[in-house]
Write a protein that holds these residues in place. Structure first.
Motif, PDB file in Angstrom:
ATOM      1  N   UNK A   1       0.812  -1.219   0.000  1.00 62.02           N
ATOM      2  CA  UNK A   1       0.000   0.000   0.000  1.00 62.02           C
ATOM      3  C   UNK A   1       0.839   1.259   0.000  1.00 62.02           C
ATOM      4  N   UNK A   2       1.932   1.256   0.767  1.00 60.77           N
ATOM      5  CA  UNK A   2       2.804   2.425   0.781  1.00 60.77           C
ATOM      6  C   UNK A   2       3.501   2.630  -0.568  1.00 60.77           C
ATOM      7  N   UNK A   3       3.917   1.547  -1.182  1.00 58.67           N
ATOM      8  CA  UNK A   3       4.548   1.657  -2.506  1.00 58.67           C
ATOM      9  C   UNK A   3       3.540   2.165  -3.532  1.00 58.67           C
ATOM     10  N   UNK A   4       2.324   1.614  -3.498  1.00 59.31           N
ATOM     11  CA  UNK A   4       1.279   2.108  -4.405  1.00 59.31           C
ATOM     12  C   UNK A   4       0.972   3.579  -4.144  1.00 59.31           C
ATOM     13  N   UNK A   5       0.913   3.946  -2.874  1.00 54.31           N
ATOM     14  CA  UNK A   5       0.659   5.338  -2.533  1.00 54.31           C
ATOM     15  C   UNK A   5       1.738   6.261  -3.080  1.00 54.31           C
ATOM     16  N   UNK A   6       2.982   5.833  -2.971  1.00 50.21           N
ATOM     17  CA  UNK A   6       4.085   6.632  -3.506  1.00 50.21           C
ATOM     18  C   UNK A   6       3.985   6.743  -5.028  1.00 50.21           C
ATOM     19  N   UNK A   7       3.682   5.619  -5.692  1.00 46.65           N
ATOM     20  CA  UNK A   7       3.554   5.650  -7.152  1.00 46.65           C
ATOM     21  C   UNK A   7       2.393   6.540  -7.592  1.00 46.65           C
ATOM     22  N   UNK A   8       1.275   6.463  -6.900  1.00 49.19           N
ATOM     23  CA  UNK A   8       0.151   7.332  -7.223  1.00 49.19           C
ATOM     24  C   UNK A   8       0.500   8.794  -6.985  1.00 49.19           C
ATOM     25  N   UNK A   9       1.230   9.065  -5.919  1.00 50.27           N
ATOM     26  CA  UNK A   9       1.637  10.436  -5.623  1.00 50.27           C
ATOM     27  C   UNK A   9       2.541  10.988  -6.726  1.00 50.27           C
ATOM     28  N   UNK A  10       3.483  10.164  -7.181  1.00 56.17           N
ATOM     29  CA  UNK A  10       4.390  10.604  -8.239  1.00 56.17           C
ATOM     30  C   UNK A  10       3.654  10.814  -9.561  1.00 56.17           C
ATOM     31  N   UNK A  11       2.524  10.135  -9.752  1.00 55.12           N
ATOM     32  CA  UNK A  11       1.720  10.286 -10.966  1.00 55.12           C
ATOM     33  C   UNK A  11       0.669  11.384 -10.806  1.00 55.12           C
ATOM     34  N   UNK A  12       0.766  12.173  -9.741  1.00 55.26           N
ATOM     35  CA  UNK A  12      -0.168  13.269  -9.450  1.00 55.26           C
ATOM     36  C   UNK A  12      -1.610  12.801  -9.285  1.00 55.26           C
ATOM     37  N   UNK A  13      -1.782  11.594  -8.768  1.00 60.10           N
ATOM     38  CA  UNK A  13      -3.111  11.073  -8.462  1.00 60.10           C
ATOM     39  C   UNK A  13      -3.235  11.056  -6.936  1.00 60.10           C
TER      40      UNK A  13
END
Length: 58
Positions: A9-21
């Protein structure tokens, strides 16, 4: 299992954050924090059970 879900979940959260989502990032972080909470609660419960068992055996 909670630890693995929290890390994913933290990795997904970071990836979503970097994609401006930001909405998806916030949701992933909230899920991760929830599973970390469950993991800590379970650790404390098991520690208490072991302490009670140790006290009963003495």
């Amino acid at each position: 299992m909670c630890f693995i879900i929290a890390i994913v979940g933290l990795v997904l959260g970071f990836n979503f954050f970097m994609a401006d989502n930001y909405i998806a990032a916030l949701g992933s972080v909230i899920v991760s924090v929830f599973f970390i909470f469950l993991m800590i609660r379970n650790i404390q419960h098991v520690k208490k059970l072991k302490q009670q068992k140790r006290d009963d055996d003495s």
